[in-house]
Design a protein around this motif. Sequence first.
Motif: not given
Length: 442
Positions: A332-336, A340-342
Amino acid sequence: MKNRKEKPSKKNTLFSKFNWIYTVSNRFARVDRKGRSAVTSILATLGICFGVMTLITVISIMNGFQMNFIDAIMEVSSYHLRVTEVPEQKQKEFVELCTDNKGILSVTSFYEAQTLMTDETGKESAAMVRAIDPAVYQNDAGFNKEVQLVAGSFDLSHPDSIVLGYTLARQLRVGIGETVNFLVLSGGNDVTLLSQDRTFVITGLFKTGYSDINSSYCFISQEAGEKYFGKDAQKIYGIKLKNSQEDARVTAALQKNAPYAQVQSWRDYNKTFFGALRIEKNMLLLLVALIFVVVGINIYNGMRRLVYERRGEIAIFSAIGAENKDIKAIFIVRGFTTGAIGAFFGVILGLLLSVNTGFMFNAAARLMYWLQYAVTAIFNRANLVYIQENSSYAVYANIPARIFFREVVMIALFGIASPLLASWVASKNVLKMTVAEVLHHE
C-alpha cells in the motif's frame, strides 16, 4: 532490587513499525528498478502525473471560459441578490439595513423594462432597458470592470442619454450621436404602449463577456426611467456581496430583518443557465478522470504481479513474525508513493500550463501551421497559398485560465487515491498465501 525493563512506548512502537514498512517498501522499489515491475511503476507514475496535469489545465481553462459569463451576469445583470417589493416608506430603512450588514459590499437601486427599440430608419430590435444611477459606472468596481466601452463614454448625465450594447447597436446600425426610440415599452397603466416621442441620443457603446448582454441591454438614467416607465414602475435593489458564496446567509438575515422584501439569489435568478454550465463542467471532469481509472487498473495488475514475484520474501516475513496487515501495508505504501510523486509533479506542470495558456495556444498554432505547411510543400506545393494559421487558437489564447485552490487539491487527492485504492485491493492476495504454500512451490 532488580531493574525492570521499561516497555517501549506506543508512539515508539508505531514509529518503528512504520519505519520498517517504509524501508522494506523502498527496498522492493530499488531492487525492481530493472524488472517488469519497474516499467509498470514508471508508467503508473507518469500516468498519474499527466492525468493530474491534464485535469488541472482543462478545468482551469473551463473555469476561465465559464467565469467570463458568470462574472458579466452577476456584475451587470442579476447582481448577487435582487430585492423587490420594498415599500416606498421602507426604502431608506432597507438601504441602511444593507449598509450595516458586513457581508454586503454595495446596494444599488434601478428600474427595468422591456422595449422594442427602433432607429431613425425604423429598423427594430428587442432590448432590456435598465435605468440606473449615472454614478454607478464610477462607483461600482465590478460593474466598471465588466462593462468595457468600445466607443464613446458611459455618460448618462443628460436625461435623454443612452448607452447601448455594441451588438445591439450593430443590429440597429446606429453609432455615437445617433438617436433611437422606444417604440414599444412595458410599464404601468400610465405608460403609452406605442410612442415616437421616447427618443434617446447614444453616448456610448459597451461590451461584456456575455453575448446576450451585448445584444439586448441598454442603460439610461434613473431620471429618464422615472419619466418613461410610469408611476407604477417597480424599484429593484441590486446587492453585491463580499463573497458570492454567502448568498444564503445574507438572504436569511435580510428576510429576518425585512420580511416585507422579496429576495432572490443569483443561484435562483440564473438557475437554468448556471445549471447547464455545472453539468458541462462535471461531464468534462468525468471524462478526463477516466485517465485515473485506466492508471488504477494498470497499477492493480502490476501490484498483483509484484505480490506474486515477492512471495518468497512475504513467506520469510510471515515466518519471523510479521503481521499480515504490516506485510499488506508494504504494498500500500508503494502505491501511495507512486500516486504522491505523480500527483506532485502533475500539479506543478498543470499550474505552469494554466498560467501560460496564451503562450501554449499560440505555440500550438504556430506548430500546426508549420506542420501543415511542410506536408503541403512536400505533396502539393500549389496549395501553399491557402495555408493559414487556425484562428480558433487565438480565441482560446485570450481565455484567461482561472485556478481554484480547492479544485487543485481535490484533483491531487484523487490522483493519490487512485493508485492507493488499486494497491490496497491487489495486496489482499498477500493474506491468502501461507508459508508452507510458498516454500512448497519454491
